[in-house]
Design a protein around this motif. Structure first.
Motif: not given
Length: 274
Positions: A127-133, A157-161, A168-178
């Motif tokens: 489970r990961a979060s990210h910020i995309l710029v 919240k303020a900067n991610s595109s 959700a604060g950049g939260d992407l939930g759970y994901f597998s590598k593929d």
């Protein structure tokens, strides 16, 4: 008192248009076609306004059909060709449904589920979060801001595109590598839980990744996975069956002058030849 058994609705004349009958079964068929397969509620339970709209649609379609038949348009060659193509399509689809059902047994479906489950026993998902710029300079500046005590979630919240995850604060939930693009997935799976990655470039821009959890990948319960597995096995079985039919047939491929051209019974071989 004992509950009464449900009353089974027999077919009956539901509409009369210019003295000609339209059966309830015909109305139900049109009503059912509005919804995804098997999900249509009873027409009797619909609001009267909705029911009246459906009935007007049935009447309109019936009157149009009568006018079309009266015009003799069905005798035109183009219409006859379309009717013949539709007839073939319906016959083939019905045949394939029966063929697939006979070839994909419950035992085969369960065996495939067990094989998939065994194959993923050591796989992980994070489970990961990210910020995309858009650029590394911005990513470096935001990473420093977080490392200096800033909240990852508030910075996201303020900067991610990526606005869908930013809320959700950049939260992407759970994901597998593929499930993610290669560069992002490799960085996420190489980052320890609770840690931040250095800025990572993908086709979407630059990411700062925060891994919040890691766990073993598990299969959904068999009852949930069964439809997808049945569909997959039916596709494999039918492709094999069609390949066998083609392989056992005598096929000639001709140009407009009647000259024989090379015909490959193997799709991969045909693709390589081009």
């Amino acid at each position: 008192a004992l509950a009464q058994p449900p009353v089974i609705q027999s077919d009956y004349t539901m509409l009369k248009v210019n003295g000609e009958e339209i059966k309830r079964s015909a109305v139900d068929a049109i009503w059912s076609a509005i919804f995804p397969a098997g999900s249509a509620p009873s027409l009797d339970a619909a609001e009267d306004k909705i029911k009246q709209n459906v009935l007007r649609g049935v009447v309109g379609e019936y009157l149009l059909y009568k006018k079309a038949v009266e015009s003799n348009i069905e005798k035109k060659a183009e219409v006859q060709n379309r009717l013949e193509m539709m007839k073939k399509k319906i016959i083939v689809e019905a045949f394939l449904e029966e063929k697939a059902a006979s070839q994909v047994t419950p035992t085969a479906v369960k065996a495939e589920y067990d094989a998939q489950q065994a194959g993923m026993k050591d796989e992980l998902e994070v489970r990961a979060s990210h910020i995309l710029v858009k650029d590394k300079e911005t990513a470096d500046k935001l990473l420093k801001q977080i490392n200096d005590g800033g909240s990852f979630e508030e910075v996201a919240k303020a900067n991610s595109s990526d606005k869908a995850s930013a809320v959700a604060g950049g939260d992407l939930g759970y994901f597998s590598k593929d499930k993610m693009v290669k560069a992002f997935a490799e960085a996420a799976f190489a980052t320890e839980v609770g840690k931040l990655s250095t800025p990572v470039k993908s086709d979407f821009g630059w990411h700062i990744i925060k891994v919040t959890d890691s766990r073993k990948l598990t299969m959904k319960p068999f009852i949930e996975q069964r439809p997808a597995i049945e569909q997959k096995l039916r596709g494999i079985a039918l492709s094999k069956y069609i390949d066998e039919l083609v392989d056992s047939s005598n096929i000639e491929y001709l140009d407009k002058e009647g000259k024989k051209l090379e015909f490959s019974k193997t799709p991969d071989a045909a693709a390589k030849a081009q």
